[in-house]
Design an enzyme around this catalytic site. Structure first.
Site, PDB file in Angstrom:
ATOM      1  N   ASN A  32      10.593   0.893  -7.040  1.00 32.73           N
ATOM      2  CA  ASN A  32      10.682  -0.512  -7.438  1.00 32.73           C
ATOM      3  C   ASN A  32       9.379  -1.051  -8.023  1.00 32.73           C
ATOM      4  OD1 ASN A  32       9.077  -0.743  -5.157  1.00 32.73           O
ATOM      5  ND2 ASN A  32      10.124  -2.559  -4.381  1.00 32.73           N
ATOM      6  N   ASP A  66      15.206  -0.823  -5.809  1.00 37.63           N
ATOM      7  CA  ASP A  66      14.634  -1.069  -4.490  1.00 37.63           C
ATOM      8  C   ASP A  66      15.503  -0.422  -3.425  1.00 37.63           C
ATOM      9  OD1 ASP A  66      13.761  -2.417  -2.014  1.00 37.63           O
ATOM     10  OD2 ASP A  66      12.700  -3.776  -3.369  1.00 37.63           O
ATOM     11  N   ALA A  87       9.649   6.454  -0.162  1.00 36.41           N
ATOM     12  CA  ALA A  87       9.454   5.027  -0.402  1.00 36.41           C
ATOM     13  C   ALA A  87       9.162   4.300   0.903  1.00 36.41           C
ATOM     14  CB  ALA A  87      10.698   4.432  -1.059  1.00 36.41           C
ATOM     15  N   ALA A  88       8.166   3.421   0.863  1.00 35.21           N
ATOM     16  CA  ALA A  88       7.793   2.642   2.048  1.00 35.21           C
ATOM     17  C   ALA A  88       6.813   1.562   1.647  1.00 35.21           C
ATOM     18  CB  ALA A  88       7.155   3.537   3.112  1.00 35.21           C
ATOM     19  N   TYR A 154       3.270  -1.316  11.070  1.00 33.40           N
ATOM     20  CA  TYR A 154       3.535  -0.165  10.213  1.00 33.40           C
ATOM     21  C   TYR A 154       3.907   1.055  11.055  1.00 33.40           C
ATOM     22  CZ  TYR A 154       2.734   3.771   7.075  1.00 33.40           C
ATOM     23  OH  TYR A 154       2.878   4.934   6.360  1.00 33.40           O
TER      24      TYR A 154
END
Length: 328
Positions: A32, A66, A87-88, A154
């Site tokens: 994204n 996304d 993805a993160a 996180y």
């Protein structure tokens, strides 16, 4: 083989996508382009992936989307043989400021990927986790049985990712593996990391800045070792349902790292110190025996060799990379 790499324009995902395309696979990158850091680095990662495909029999397709969008994820996953979910929302300190956003991306987004894979013919989902799940060490090095007590949102989000990954394997029979990365570094790394900052400051005759007293230690893992660990999961089921540490050959104190980079590049400089963030881990060090047993993982790059390679790369790419580091 058709491979989906979520977050494939990022640092680790970008290297994976380029390697898979170079090896002749058909690669789909879903990203994204979150402006967490300068998007110029992501554009370079995309260029490397496309170039790798052009020079091989592979293909490279970029999808801007996304992982929080279920429809986008479902379409991207539908035809993938293997999914590498990179993805993160990165950043321990960012997670302290925006915990809800981190949860939405890292946890809800991962659920979208797992659910889409469950509804498709996907052969395996490899999920990127982090050493941040361990938190405060009771003993070192960490093995996978060490208590997980993360000290940041996180780390908590990554632990939740792991649990859902395990559940989808146990409950739905989806082949999954979670890899706990230990501070990955190398060419095109995020510009706000310690190694990139130390090298940049020293090359510009500015003292390296250490947060805390520098006695905290890190297990820094070179990107090539991480790529090899992921590559083995294209065709082996030995680690399905497991969580594996992916670390390096040793760990090093931050002060020692800064001193060694300083001594090589600008020995006249004095180190500087600043306040340490409470959410930063005190120590990390991976026990990689489980990964070695199940997938034959053997890191080959020491921190000193890796820093030397990164420094050489930095000099060669200084014209475009350095401004991004300097503005981070």
């Amino acid at each position: 083989m058709q491979i989906l790499v979520t977050g494939g324009a990022g640092f680790i995902g970008g290297h994976l996508a380029a390697r898979f395309a170079e090896d002749g696979h058909d690669v789909i990158v879903l990203d994204n382009f979150e402006p967490y850091y300068d998007l110029g680095i992501k554009q370079r990662n995309v260029e490397q992936g496309r170039l790798a495909a052009e020079e091989s029999s592979g293909t490279y397709t970029l999808v801007r989307g996304d992982i929080r969008d279920e429809e986008v994820v479902s379409e991207a996953v539908a035809d993938a043989d293997v999914v590498f979910h990179q993805a993160a929302q990165a950043g321990v300190r960012t997670s302290v400021e925006q915990p809800q956003k981190v949860n939405e991306i890292n946890v809800d987004g991962t659920l979208n990927v797992l659910e889409a894979a469950r509804d498709s013919e996907t052969e395996r989902v490899v999920v990127a986790s982090s050493s941040s799940v361990y938190g405060k060490p009771e003993s070192l090095p960490y093995d996978e049985e060490h208590p997980t007590t993360p000290v940041s949102p996180y780390g908590g989000s990554k632990l939740a990712e792991e649990q859902y990954t395990r559940i989808y394997n146990e409950v739905y029979g989806l082949p999954t593996v979670a890899l706990r990365y230990f501070t990955v570094y190398g060419p095109r790394m995020r510009p706000n990391m310690a190694i990139s900052n130390f090298v940049s400051r020293c090359l510009n005759d500015e003292p390296p800045v250490i947060y805390g007293d520098g006695t905290q230690t890190r297990d820094f893992t070179y990107i090539d070792d991480v790529i090899r660990a992921n590559e083995t999961l294209l065709d082996t089921a030995a680690a399905d349902g497991e969580v594996l540490n992916v670390g390096s050959t040793d760990n090093i104190a931050i002060k020692t790292l800064a001193e060694e980079i300083r001594d090589q590049l600008a020995p006249n400089l004095e180190l500087q110190y600043d306040e340490r963030h409470d959410a930063d881990a005190e120590h990390t060090h991976a026990d990689i025996s489980k990964a070695n047993e199940l997938i034959g993982y053997e890191p080959t790059t020491t921190i000193r060799e890796g820093v030397e390679r990164f420094t050489d790369w930095y000099r060669e790419n200084r014209d475009w990379y350095e401004p991004l580091v300097r503005n981070s």
